[in-house]
Design a protein around this motif. Structure first.
Motif, PDB file in Angstrom:
ATOM      1  N   VAL A 174      -8.363 -11.372  -1.204  1.00 24.09           N
ATOM      2  CA  VAL A 174      -7.468 -10.993  -0.103  1.00 24.09           C
ATOM      3  C   VAL A 174      -7.589 -12.000   1.038  1.00 24.09           C
ATOM      4  O   VAL A 174      -6.581 -12.410   1.634  1.00 24.09           O
ATOM      5  N   GLY A 175      -8.816 -12.421   1.326  1.00 25.99           N
ATOM      6  CA  GLY A 175      -9.025 -13.426   2.370  1.00 25.99           C
ATOM      7  C   GLY A 175      -8.297 -14.721   2.074  1.00 25.99           C
ATOM      8  O   GLY A 175      -7.748 -15.370   2.973  1.00 25.99           O
ATOM      9  N   ILE A 176      -8.276 -15.110   0.805  1.00 25.82           N
ATOM     10  CA  ILE A 176      -7.542 -16.320   0.415  1.00 25.82           C
ATOM     11  C   ILE A 176      -6.049 -16.138   0.663  1.00 25.82           C
ATOM     12  O   ILE A 176      -5.375 -17.024   1.197  1.00 25.82           O
ATOM     13  N   ARG A 177      -5.524 -14.967   0.313  1.00 19.18           N
ATOM     14  CA  ARG A 177      -4.097 -14.711   0.543  1.00 19.18           C
ATOM     15  C   ARG A 177      -3.780 -14.691   2.041  1.00 19.18           C
ATOM     16  O   ARG A 177      -2.710 -15.134   2.466  1.00 19.18           O
ATOM     17  N   ILE A 178      -4.724 -14.192   2.847  1.00 19.52           N
ATOM     18  CA  ILE A 178      -4.543 -14.208   4.301  1.00 19.52           C
ATOM     19  C   ILE A 178      -4.391 -15.644   4.796  1.00 19.52           C
ATOM     20  O   ILE A 178      -3.488 -15.958   5.585  1.00 19.52           O
ATOM     21  N   LEU A 179      -5.269 -16.527   4.314  1.00 19.45           N
ATOM     22  CA  LEU A 179      -5.205 -17.919   4.753  1.00 19.45           C
ATOM     23  C   LEU A 179      -3.965 -18.622   4.214  1.00 19.45           C
ATOM     24  O   LEU A 179      -3.360 -19.450   4.910  1.00 19.45           O
ATOM     25  N   MET A 180      -3.572 -18.316   2.981  1.00 16.40           N
ATOM     26  CA  MET A 180      -2.347 -18.906   2.437  1.00 16.40           C
ATOM     27  C   MET A 180      -1.145 -18.497   3.288  1.00 16.40           C
ATOM     28  O   MET A 180      -0.258 -19.311   3.572  1.00 16.40           O
ATOM     29  N   HIS A 181      -1.125 -17.249   3.705  1.00 17.18           N
ATOM     30  CA  HIS A 181      -0.052 -16.747   4.572  1.00 17.18           C
ATOM     31  C   HIS A 181      -0.096 -17.439   5.936  1.00 17.18           C
ATOM     32  O   HIS A 181       0.941 -17.867   6.464  1.00 17.18           O
ATOM     33  N   ALA A 182      -1.291 -17.572   6.501  1.00 13.68           N
ATOM     34  CA  ALA A 182      -1.426 -18.191   7.823  1.00 13.68           C
ATOM     35  C   ALA A 182      -1.049 -19.665   7.806  1.00 13.68           C
ATOM     36  O   ALA A 182      -0.475 -20.185   8.768  1.00 13.68           O
ATOM     37  N   LEU A 183      -1.374 -20.347   6.707  1.00 17.85           N
ATOM     38  CA  LEU A 183      -1.124 -21.786   6.602  1.00 17.85           C
ATOM     39  C   LEU A 183       0.255 -22.111   6.032  1.00 17.85           C
ATOM     40  O   LEU A 183       0.705 -23.260   6.087  1.00 17.85           O
ATOM     41  N   GLY A 184       0.895 -21.113   5.448  1.00 22.17           N
ATOM     42  CA  GLY A 184       2.202 -21.344   4.852  1.00 22.17           C
ATOM     43  C   GLY A 184       2.152 -22.171   3.584  1.00 22.17           C
ATOM     44  O   GLY A 184       3.055 -22.968   3.313  1.00 22.17           O
ATOM     45  N   VAL A 185       1.108 -21.990   2.772  1.00 23.16           N
ATOM     46  CA  VAL A 185       0.999 -22.728   1.505  1.00 23.16           C
ATOM     47  C   VAL A 185       1.074 -21.746   0.333  1.00 23.16           C
ATOM     48  O   VAL A 185       0.704 -20.576   0.459  1.00 23.16           O
ATOM     49  N   GLY A 186       1.556 -22.232  -0.794  1.00 21.86           N
ATOM     50  CA  GLY A 186       1.699 -21.377  -1.968  1.00 21.86           C
ATOM     51  C   GLY A 186       0.673 -21.643  -3.033  1.00 21.86           C
ATOM     52  O   GLY A 186       0.748 -21.068  -4.131  1.00 21.86           O
ATOM     53  N   ARG A 187      -0.311 -22.517  -2.723  1.00 19.33           N
ATOM     54  CA  ARG A 187      -1.307 -22.891  -3.743  1.00 19.33           C
ATOM     55  C   ARG A 187      -2.706 -22.865  -3.153  1.00 19.33           C
ATOM     56  O   ARG A 187      -2.945 -23.351  -2.043  1.00 19.33           O
ATOM     57  N   ALA A 188      -3.625 -22.286  -3.918  1.00 22.54           N
ATOM     58  CA  ALA A 188      -5.045 -22.299  -3.550  1.00 22.54           C
ATOM     59  C   ALA A 188      -5.867 -22.521  -4.806  1.00 22.54           C
ATOM     60  O   ALA A 188      -5.513 -22.042  -5.883  1.00 22.54           O
TER      61      ALA A 188
END
Length: 442
Positions: free
Chosen positions: A187-201
């Protein structure tokens, strides 16, 4: 074939003695010692006074600037002193001393946070929450997380890299966190992806943690854009530049940042702290610390409040054995020996390593034999023998020209040197002089 970085590196004995030990919760200490400089950048500014009553999570020192971080009270109690204490650096630093109120029920509570998957905050609100709640990099660098996440409009970003490598021998705090808090980290990764506007982690994990790799692969939702990558076991794979090169094949420029090649890197511990801040309004007040060593009775991993005396952690594993030669904050490669066990746990304390005579003894330094081993293992392509010689001779401008500041202080050079030369010691000192942090005559 497992991925890794192409230049240098070593494979010291792993000694992951506590990888099978679940994280235990330390009791609340009677007194906590909270330094105000627990991050790279400007120390926080104290906003409490002696005799003030404080509550858990209250801001007690406010960020001193953009590259700085708030400090929060890890216990409910009374401020007894604003003092100078020796921290893990070996130098005296300003500190807030809080006596725990043992009658306050908040200190007795062990919160059980239910998994909260829905992300309701906007990117701007997420970054503000991370800043307000004092989140810094927990992989060792303690860089304020909100600064790393501030992306300018002209900067291109296409990937978030999650550092689950934990290549330093002995340490297992990140490994256990990945096993016990897998869903929260996702969930934390998805939070950062949302905050950064990226679709890949990409989550990078060394292949000696197969259980963590499988756990993430089992739990990671399909179509989430999150990839799990198993990496070859090689030190110092957890370095940002080495990890970016291993996972994406991109070379971070000399004196540059991962963002220069479109990447942001965050440690799994930092991401869990971000999850707690965003989803549960919880400031960074505790962290996982590995307390380990071959002669300890019960080496373990602990949830420890910031400010807990390291002596308390050592008592929890059976005390310091008689054969102890050194107690190190961190791991054996990059950690620093402590002068005293009275120093407190800080946001950057990943482990406490108790070392016996057989591991702590250094060979007698001899003349360099020009074997080139230090050059071959340097992950940054430097010449450690040259940097040591230049520092030893006080030729700091020349050392600067030879890129001494590029050194990541991994210690690989000292580890392989057949002449037992203290390469890293001299390079660290040379770097501090070049940065203007230490007088040349020190």
């Amino acid at each position: 074939m497992l991925k890794t970085f192409p230049k240098g590196g070593i494979h010291p004995p792993e000694n992951k003695l506590t990888s099978g030990q679940p994280i235990r919760r330390m009791g609340i200490p009677k007194t906590v010692y909270v330094p105000i400089a627990q991050h790279i950048g400007i120390p926080a500014e104290i906003i409490v006074e002696r005799k003030d009553k404080v509550t858990i999570g209250q801001v007690i020192a406010r960020s001193g600037g953009y590259v700085s971080s708030n400090i929060h009270a890890p216990v409910a109690g009374t401020v007894t002193k604003l003092d100078m204490i020796v921290d893990t650096s070996g130098y005296k630093k300003q500190c807030i001393v809080i006596r725990t109120d043992e009658k306050d029920p908040a200190n007795a509570e062990v919160p059980e946070w239910p998994l909260k998957s829905e992300i309701t905050l906007s990117p701007e609100e997420i970054l503000q929450r991370i800043s307000d709640y004092g989140i810094v990099g927990l992989g060792g660098a303690t860089f304020p997380a909100h600064v790393k996440l501030h992306i300018k409009k002209d900067q291109h970003l296409d990937c978030l890299i999650v550092n689950g490598v934990e290549c330093e021998p002995y340490l297992t705090a990140d490994h256990r966190l990945m096993l016990e808090k897998t869903d929260e980290i996702l969930v934390g990764i998805r939070i950062l992806m949302h905050a950064l506007g990226v679709g890949r982690a990409i989550i990078g994990i060394e292949n000696n943690k197969r259980d963590a790799i499988e756990r993430f692969r089992e739990r990671c939702p399909k179509g989430s854009g999150i990839q799990i990558a198993a990496l070859q076991v090689k030190y110092p794979q957890g370095g940002e530049k080495q990890l970016v090169r291993a996972l994406l094949g991109r070379e971070v420029p000399k004196n540059g940042l991962p963002l220069d090649v479109g990447v942001v890197v965050h440690n799994v511990g930092t991401i869990f702290a971000i999850y707690q801040a965003v989803q549960h309004n919880r400031p960074l007040m505790e962290r996982v610390v590995t307390v380990t060593g071959k002669h300890l009775q019960a080496p373990s991993n602990f949830w420890a409040r910031i400010g807990t005396p390291i002596a308390d952690l050592l008592e929890a594993v059976g005390g310091v054995p008689e054969a102890t030669r050194k107690i190190v904050s961190g791991g054996p490669m990059m950690g620093k020996a402590l002068k005293s066990t009275d120093v407190p746990v800080t946001k950057g304390t990943s482990g406490i390593l108790v070392i016996g005579e057989e591991e702590a003894s250094r060979g007698e330094p001899r003349n360099c034999i020009r074997c080139g081993e230090c050059v071959s293992v340097c992950p940054m392509g430097l010449e450690p023998h040259l940097l040591m010689n230049l520092t030893e001779k006080g030729m700091y401008s020349h050392a600067s020209n030879e890129d001494i500041l590029t050194c990541i202080e991994c210690g690989s050079c000292s580890y392989v040197c057949p002449s037992h030369r203290p390469l890293l010691d001299y390079i660290r000192f040379g770097k501090s002089v070049v940065k203007g942090l230490t007088p040349k005559t020190a």
